[in-house]
Scaffold this motif. Structure first.
Motif, short mmCIF file in Angstrom:
data_model
loop_
_atom_site.label_atom_id
_atom_site.label_comp_id
_atom_site.label_asym_id
_atom_site.label_seq_id
_atom_site.Cartn_x
_atom_site.Cartn_y
_atom_site.Cartn_z
N CYS A 1 0.82 -1.21 0.00
CA CYS A 1 0.00 0.00 0.00
C CYS A 1 0.86 1.26 0.00
N PHE A 2 2.17 1.10 0.26
CA PHE A 2 3.07 2.25 0.27
C PHE A 2 3.80 2.44 -1.05
N GLU A 3 4.07 1.32 -1.73
CA GLU A 3 4.80 1.41 -2.99
C GLU A 3 4.57 0.17 -3.85
N VAL A 4 4.36 0.42 -5.12
CA VAL A 4 4.32 -0.65 -6.12
C VAL A 4 5.39 -0.30 -7.13
N CYS A 5 6.36 -1.21 -7.28
CA CYS A 5 7.50 -0.90 -8.15
C CYS A 5 7.89 -2.12 -8.97
N MET A 6 8.16 -1.88 -10.23
CA MET A 6 8.65 -2.91 -11.14
C MET A 6 9.96 -2.42 -11.73
#
Length: 295
Positions: free
Chosen positions: A38-43
């Motif tokens: 919920c704080f960060e989505v990173c690819m």
């Protein structure tokens, strides 16, 4: 181009008939990306095409716009979402909430092909495969223990039998070392062309290995024949010098003369020339060597 990059490029070319499969692909890329919370989505990836696809699918299925960032040295690319409302959109699109451990949500698989697309997404995010010319090894590197266990369960449901290990206490590695298992995994993900390339390389390696084994065996047999012949010839020469060839009984004399006249012949060839069995020839020559040693 590495074999791993070849596989990923092939996966990027797949055009899914059903949107649910394409969404499952995005789900695999997201949950096995650098971060999914919920704080960060990173690819993040060294392959720019993977990041471009991820950006496109995020907009299509989660209605989240993003920018691609390039590392200072230009060796990796990433898409990072750190706005809480947009992270919630992405997590919500796949039925994940803020709390609880991270596990694969099977509710995202609407058709029988969704699992295959999901696995392809996971491989694009955290998978690598060695060149079959060097080694047989395919792996998924997963940051979270429960998520790695969830992937193992999914692979087992696909009738694959992965092995697991922990690397540097932080990464959970799910891997295959068997060539057939790797080929099955590639086929399930949709990398059929790479699978056939691997099978072709495997066949060539097998033929080469068989040829090498045959050559080594023939070399060993030649060396064995030469060594035995040298021993026989030395014994016959010693008997001739000290006692004369007539010192031997007729059966031993006949085989001694045959061996002296055919120094390069193998036991099998001497057997054909003498009409004796191979063991019979070997026994008589051994007796000649014994006589010479006793002189």
């Amino acid at each position: 181009m590495s074999f791993s990059k070849q596989v990923k490029n092939e996966l990027l070319q797949i055009e899914y008939e059903n949107s649910c499969c394409e969404k499952a692909l995005l789900y695999g890329m997201s949950i096995f990306g650098k971060s999914f919370s919920c704080f960060e989505v990173c690819m993040q990836s060294e392959n720019e095409s993977i990041i471009k696809l991820y950006k496109k699918l995020l907009k299509k299925y989660c209605n989240v716009k993003s920018d691609i960032k390039v590392s200072p040295k230009g060796k990796s690319y990433s898409v990072t979402i750190n706005k809480k409302s947009e992270c919630a959109k992405i997590l919500g699109a796949f039925g994940h909430t803020d709390g609880g451990s991270l596990k694969i949500n099977h509710a995202n698989f609407d058709c029988e092909k969704c699992c295959n697309a999901f696995l392809a997404g996971a491989f694009l995010a955290c998978g690598t495969v060695s060149s079959p010319e060097k080694d047989y090894h395919l792996e998924f590197t997963v940051a979270f223990m429960n998520l790695s266990k969830s992937l193992v369960t999914l692979l087992e449901e696909m009738e694959l039998s992965p092995k697991t290990s922990v690397r540097k206490k932080y990464s959970n590695v799910i891997y295959f070392k068997d060539s057939e298992a790797i080929e099955d995994c590639l086929y399930i993900m949709g990398a059929a062309s790479s699978m056939f390339d691997m099978m072709r390389i495997e066949i060539v390696k097998d033929i080469r290995n068989r040829a090498n084994r045959t050559a080594n065996c023939e070399t060993a047999n030649i060396e064995k024949t030469v060594k035995a012949s040298f021993q026989h010839m030395a014994a016959i020469e010693k008997i001739e010098e000290r006692k004369g060839i007539d010192y031997l009984k007729k059966d031993l004399k006949d085989i001694a003369v045959l061996r002296r006249d055919n120094p390069e012949a193998s036991l099998a060839e001497l057997s054909r020339l003498s009409g004796l069995s191979r063991s019979g020839v070997n026994h008589r020559l051994a007796k000649i060597v014994e006589i010479a040693n006793n002189l």
